[in-house]
Motif scaffolding. Sequence first.
Motif, mmCIF file in Angstrom:
data_model
loop_
_atom_site.group_PDB
_atom_site.id
_atom_site.type_symbol
_atom_site.label_atom_id
_atom_site.label_comp_id
_atom_site.label_asym_id
_atom_site.label_seq_id
_atom_site.Cartn_x
_atom_site.Cartn_y
_atom_site.Cartn_z
ATOM 1 N N VAL A 170 0.860 -1.187 0.000
ATOM 2 C CA VAL A 170 0.000 0.000 0.000
ATOM 3 C C VAL A 170 0.894 1.234 0.000
ATOM 4 N N GLY A 171 0.727 2.077 -0.999
ATOM 5 C CA GLY A 171 1.476 3.320 -1.076
ATOM 6 C C GLY A 171 0.792 4.418 -0.307
ATOM 7 N N CYS A 172 1.379 4.774 0.836
ATOM 8 C CA CYS A 172 0.914 5.914 1.646
ATOM 9 C C CYS A 172 2.010 6.971 1.637
ATOM 10 N N ASP A 173 2.665 7.107 0.492
ATOM 11 C CA ASP A 173 3.900 7.887 0.404
ATOM 12 C C ASP A 173 3.713 9.268 -0.211
ATOM 13 N N GLY A 174 2.540 9.833 -0.031
ATOM 14 C CA GLY A 174 2.358 11.252 -0.294
ATOM 15 C C GLY A 174 2.105 11.626 -1.745
ATOM 16 N N ALA A 175 2.043 12.947 -1.959
ATOM 17 C CA ALA A 175 1.650 13.488 -3.255
ATOM 18 C C ALA A 175 2.606 13.092 -4.377
ATOM 19 N N ARG A 176 3.873 12.906 -4.060
ATOM 20 C CA ARG A 176 4.864 12.526 -5.082
ATOM 21 C C ARG A 176 5.121 11.027 -5.069
ATOM 22 N N SER A 177 4.140 10.278 -4.724
ATOM 23 C CA SER A 177 4.222 8.841 -4.478
ATOM 24 C C SER A 177 5.069 8.070 -5.479
ATOM 25 N N LEU A 178 6.104 7.414 -4.968
ATOM 26 C CA LEU A 178 6.905 6.519 -5.798
ATOM 27 C C LEU A 178 6.084 5.301 -6.203
ATOM 28 N N VAL A 179 5.240 4.823 -5.288
ATOM 29 C CA VAL A 179 4.411 3.658 -5.604
ATOM 30 C C VAL A 179 3.504 3.977 -6.786
ATOM 31 N N ARG A 180 2.880 5.148 -6.764
ATOM 32 C CA ARG A 180 2.015 5.537 -7.879
ATOM 33 C C ARG A 180 2.809 5.646 -9.182
ATOM 34 N N GLN A 181 4.008 6.189 -9.097
ATOM 35 C CA GLN A 181 4.844 6.305 -10.289
ATOM 36 C C GLN A 181 5.233 4.929 -10.824
ATOM 37 N N GLN A 182 5.594 4.017 -9.919
ATOM 38 C CA GLN A 182 5.984 2.674 -10.335
ATOM 39 C C GLN A 182 4.817 1.946 -11.019
ATOM 40 N N LEU A 183 3.602 2.256 -10.605
ATOM 41 C CA LEU A 183 2.418 1.611 -11.173
ATOM 42 C C LEU A 183 1.922 2.316 -12.428
ATOM 43 N N ASN A 184 2.584 3.438 -12.803
ATOM 44 C CA ASN A 184 2.201 4.214 -13.996
ATOM 45 C C ASN A 184 0.740 4.678 -13.931
ATOM 46 N N ILE A 185 0.320 5.095 -12.726
ATOM 47 C CA ILE A 185 -1.045 5.581 -12.545
ATOM 48 C C ILE A 185 -1.064 7.088 -12.753
ATOM 49 N N ARG A 186 -1.973 7.543 -13.591
ATOM 50 C CA ARG A 186 -2.108 8.969 -13.870
ATOM 51 C C ARG A 186 -3.142 9.601 -12.940
ATOM 52 N N LEU A 187 -3.056 10.918 -12.821
ATOM 53 C CA LEU A 187 -3.950 11.673 -11.955
ATOM 54 C C LEU A 187 -5.002 12.416 -12.771
#
Length: 540
Positions: free
Chosen positions: A162-179
């Motif tokens: 679970v990525g709880c790593d904030g607005a610049r989330s590395l987890v989100r980047q690794q998953l290639n999820i767009r905002l």
Amino acid sequence: MSQEFDVAIVGFGPVGATLANLLGLHGCRTVVLEQDTEIFPVPRAVHADDEALRTFQSLGLLESMRPALGTYTKREYLNAKGEIFFEASVRKTTAIGHREDIYFHQPTLEAVLRGGLTRFEHVDTRLGMEVEKIEQDNVGVTLTARQAETGKIETIRSKYVVGCDGARSLVRQQLNIRLRDLGFDQPWLVLDVRLNPDVTPKEANLPNCHQQYCDPRQPVTYVPTAVKGHYRWEFMQIDKPAPNSVPPKEQVRNLLSSVVDPSNVEIQRVAIYTFHALIAKQWRVERALLAGDAAHQMPPFAGQGMCSGLRDVHNLSWKLALVVKGASSDELLNSYAVERIPHVTRMTRGTIFLGNLIQTRSFLGAYLRDILFKTILRIPRLFTTLASFTLRSPNLKKGVLGGEISRAKGKQFIQPTVLLDTDEAVPLDSVLGDGFSVLTIAEHDDVLTKLADTLITTTLPITFVQVANGKVTSNLQSGSFKRILDVEGKLVAWFRKYRAQFVIIRPDRYVLGAYTATGLNQGMKELFSLLCLHSNTGVP
């Protein structure tokens, strides 16, 4: 070195630390990875609502947090002349048993959350660990992390991350999820100060109420955190500053002088934040999920940023627990985004609406706004509608919800004070436990005992509670059964309002469904179906 866990959490702020505590209570083997070695010493988030306090209560940490919490009396909105055109008092106790709004000192609160994890041998925290890579396969997730101090690489295996790593989330980047951008982008200067110890708030003219100065020339927010002498002002930046710029000292002093005598306070922090309204288009990719600012960012005008993150993890934690323990299939995790995305989208849109009222640069728009709000104050129904849109948490509409009585589902269940058979008065949640609960006002002891005994044979944690009007007795001999006295009459009133005999309450205290006297057996089957439970769980 490879290590195995049920859940890995990336990020150890309030949201990540809350999730770790919740998973600890559910008995999940959990690891938290955080790149920083110390808690950030200055408050960033400052506001929590009644639902956030209820979440902290569920952790068993609320009383330890009391020194970090501060109360305020009301919210005031002032026009360019300094006149109050709208105000709303803060309720001391809401239907869910807590003060409507409070302020808190984030470093102290985070220390309590982290300290709570020492209760759990199965929860591990790794500070100074920067996650560099996340790889998924059919049975789990591999995280590659580097120790900041030594540079040593560690490999960690978990069933989920679970990525709880904030607005610049590395987890989100690794998953290639767009905002998804909801169309709000505004820089504000945030100024945190500490009141000098020889000066009282009254002497410094610092009222104990939240204030929004809705002056088109210079919109300002005043936040009286009042914990350890901390206060905050936020100033809308009229001229958009350069990215990562530091405001000139003269500008900071002029802004500070416009709201307080600078000799009475010590500046703790000056920062320029750009307030966004962004929501991740996906919250789950296979075994990786997002929560908190990694999943959504909203302007702070309603104080719902961290509160929404806490709702995320309270929603997600019990679902993860059922899945990693093998009780439910991981299809259950799909309900996380189904429930949370519409909820947080509405909260964000309400916040944007409130922000646009506050920060309008149009004098004509401000004049019409002032008239509108003065009118709203005279019409209670209009006030309630506006407040529910901008300040209060909406109900869940889809997901793990059911029941015969549709208007009851998806709401936070009430939390009155109840009386145990020991004559001890306690808040209702302390009776419900960490799992699911079934409350009833039915009086058929033999039927209730049989059902309670059936439920205790399943792998699904359920507490069965009978609400009594008279003296509480202990006639029922069932380990999963409890009886309580409704000393305030609020539970009986709730059942009468919805014409229900039974209600199923989720671990995050949302109503799964309400049922008539003949509907509970079908309701239990519905519960097990909604939870995607495996066939070996003992469905009644």
